[in-house]
Design an enzyme around this catalytic site. Structure first.
Site, PDB file in Angstrom:
ATOM      1  N   LYS A 247       0.835  -1.208   0.000  1.00  0.00           N
ATOM      2  CA  LYS A 247       0.000   0.000   0.000  1.00  0.00           C
ATOM      3  C   LYS A 247       0.871   1.260   0.000  1.00  0.00           C
ATOM      4  O   LYS A 247       0.613   2.206  -0.747  1.00  0.00           O
ATOM      5  CB  LYS A 247      -0.940  -0.014   1.224  1.00  0.00           C
ATOM      6  CG  LYS A 247      -2.056  -1.047   1.093  1.00  0.00           C
ATOM      7  CD  LYS A 247      -2.799  -1.299   2.395  1.00  0.00           C
ATOM      8  CE  LYS A 247      -3.761  -2.484   2.227  1.00  0.00           C
ATOM      9  NZ  LYS A 247      -4.506  -2.839   3.433  1.00  0.00           N
TER      10      LYS A 247
ATOM     11  N   GLN B 134      -5.135  -2.042   9.473  1.00  0.00           N
ATOM     12  CA  GLN B 134      -4.891  -3.342   8.844  1.00  0.00           C
ATOM     13  C   GLN B 134      -5.443  -4.463   9.733  1.00  0.00           C
ATOM     14  O   GLN B 134      -5.178  -4.498  10.930  1.00  0.00           O
ATOM     15  CB  GLN B 134      -3.378  -3.520   8.600  1.00  0.00           C
ATOM     16  CG  GLN B 134      -3.023  -4.756   7.815  1.00  0.00           C
ATOM     17  CD  GLN B 134      -3.561  -4.755   6.386  1.00  0.00           C
ATOM     18  OE1 GLN B 134      -3.708  -3.708   5.758  1.00  0.00           O
ATOM     19  NE2 GLN B 134      -3.875  -5.928   5.876  1.00  0.00           N
TER      20      GLN B 134
ATOM     21  N   ASP C 222     -11.564   1.716   3.306  1.00  0.00           N
ATOM     22  CA  ASP C 222     -11.799   0.275   3.162  1.00  0.00           C
ATOM     23  C   ASP C 222     -13.283  -0.008   2.865  1.00  0.00           C
ATOM     24  O   ASP C 222     -13.638  -1.102   2.420  1.00  0.00           O
ATOM     25  CB  ASP C 222     -11.440  -0.457   4.467  1.00  0.00           C
ATOM     26  CG  ASP C 222     -10.052  -1.088   4.429  1.00  0.00           C
ATOM     27  OD1 ASP C 222      -9.605  -1.463   3.337  1.00  0.00           O
ATOM     28  OD2 ASP C 222      -9.445  -1.205   5.503  1.00  0.00           O
TER      29      ASP C 222
HETATM   30  N1  GUN Z   1      -6.699  -7.528   5.839  1.00  0.00           N
HETATM   31  C1  GUN Z   1      -6.919  -8.302   4.751  1.00  0.00           C
HETATM   32  N2  GUN Z   1      -7.558  -7.615   3.791  1.00  0.00           N
HETATM   33  C2  GUN Z   1      -7.744  -6.368   4.280  1.00  0.00           C
HETATM   34  C3  GUN Z   1      -8.329  -5.192   3.736  1.00  0.00           C
HETATM   35  O1  GUN Z   1      -8.848  -5.151   2.608  1.00  0.00           O
HETATM   36  N3  GUN Z   1      -8.328  -4.102   4.556  1.00  0.00           N
HETATM   37  C4  GUN Z   1      -7.782  -4.116   5.801  1.00  0.00           C
HETATM   38  N4  GUN Z   1      -7.839  -2.990   6.527  1.00  0.00           N
HETATM   39  N5  GUN Z   1      -7.231  -5.198   6.323  1.00  0.00           N
HETATM   40  C5  GUN Z   1      -7.205  -6.314   5.550  1.00  0.00           C
END
Ligand code: GUN
Length: 293
Positions: free
Chosen positions: A53, A97, A120
């Site tokens: 990211k 996350q 998200d």
């Molecule tokens: N963990 C696995 N996939 C995701 C996601 O799309 N967003 C977040 N914040 N954590 C994750």
């Protein structure tokens, strides 16, 4: 004829070029789009996602900062950091996350993120808006799958989409997104899950089959209709002593066998993964654009 391989990497690359231009347009108006990330602990998969990211943000011209909290962080400390990012005007997008340590209630943390900054698309306000067809940040993996299908010439409109998996991150929001009465959606959607009797009966009816169960190579060629478009959301680490890292990534589908039968299929890695990260960048740019008059 072997399937067309839908490269998420390629589609994501094209979208990232568009986002670079939008980020520059914002800068021309005096605004740098910003993304604040909270990472708790050092789970290798989470660290790898957060690194991807940060790299994508830098490439596009988005300001990104990751707050790294220790693996034994208390819920209170995480909430305090979410509040800090919510209030900080440099950040238009905020994400925590997942997964979080077992003593932390993830719903409480997600509910604490400002819905306007929820890139998200996990906050209940945004989940509700999605279900109602109102404008909202779209969850990144479903949004990425939709974009990948449309941009590769496999629009879900009028198609029977069968989704295997009912998670809050993929299955449920993807169903809500693809059944909307909107361009690039308007599909007939079936969801299969662990309670479904005879999954094959449904998967064989799919024009578009989406595997999002998180179980390695569970969808086999026998379950796929000739000419089907197959999207593999699975990212499973399986031990492999011949690989440098001691593991390799496999999807939820038996790629090698299915590619002889399907019209198109996404690879793992290089399929849905790069799209998810890219749509997070799209949501961040859109959140920044919304703050301008
Ligand atoms: N963990 C696995 N996939 C995701 C996601 O799309 N967003 C977040 N914040 N954590 C994750």
């Amino acid at each position: 004829m072997p399937a067309k391989i839908i490269s998420g990497k390629e589609v994501a690359g094209a979208i990232r070029e568009e986002l670079k231009l939008r980020a520059q347009k914002l800068k021309d108006r005096g605004l740098v789009a910003g993304l604040g990330v909270i990472l708790v602990g050092e789970d290798p998969a989470s660290v790898s996602y957060v690194t991807a990211k940060a790299k994508a943000a830098e490439e596009i011209g988005i300001f990104e900062e990751t707050v790294r909290l220790p693996g034994d962080a208390a819920e209170e400390e995480i909430l305090k950091n979410v509040a800090g990012l919510n209030q900080d005007k440099r950040f238009h997008g905020v994400l925590v996350q997942l997964p979080l340590p077992k003593w932390v209630n993830p719903d409480k943390v997600i509910n604490f993120i400002s819905p306007e900054k929820d890139v998200d698309g996990f906050h209940p306000v945004n989940v509700g808006k999605l279900l109602r067809g109102e404008p909202c940040p779209l969850p990144c993996t479903p949004y990425g799958i939709q974009q990948m299908l449309v941009r590769s010439g496999f629009s879900p409109e009028g198609q029977h989409v069968v989704i295997c998996g009912r998670s809050n991150i993929v299955g449920k929001p993807l169903a809500a997104l693809l059944m909307q009465k909107k361009p690039g959606a308007n599909a007939t959607v079936t969801i299969c899950h662990t309670g479904t009797k005879d999954i094959k009966k449904y998967t064989l009816q799919a024009d578009i089959l989406i595997a999002a169960m998180g179980a390695p190579k569970t969808i086999i060629a026998d379950m796929v209709r000739e000419g089907c478009v197959v999207i593999d959301v699975g990212v499973n680490r399986v031990p492999d002593s011949s690989a440098a890292k001691g593991f390799r990534l496999v999807g939820d589908c038996d790629f090698e066998a299915i590619k002889e039968k399907a019209a198109a299929i996404t690879p793992v890695p290089g399929g849905v993964g790069p799209m998810t990260v890219t749509m997070l960048m799209m949501n961040t740019i859109e959140a920044a654009e919304r703050t301008l008059p």
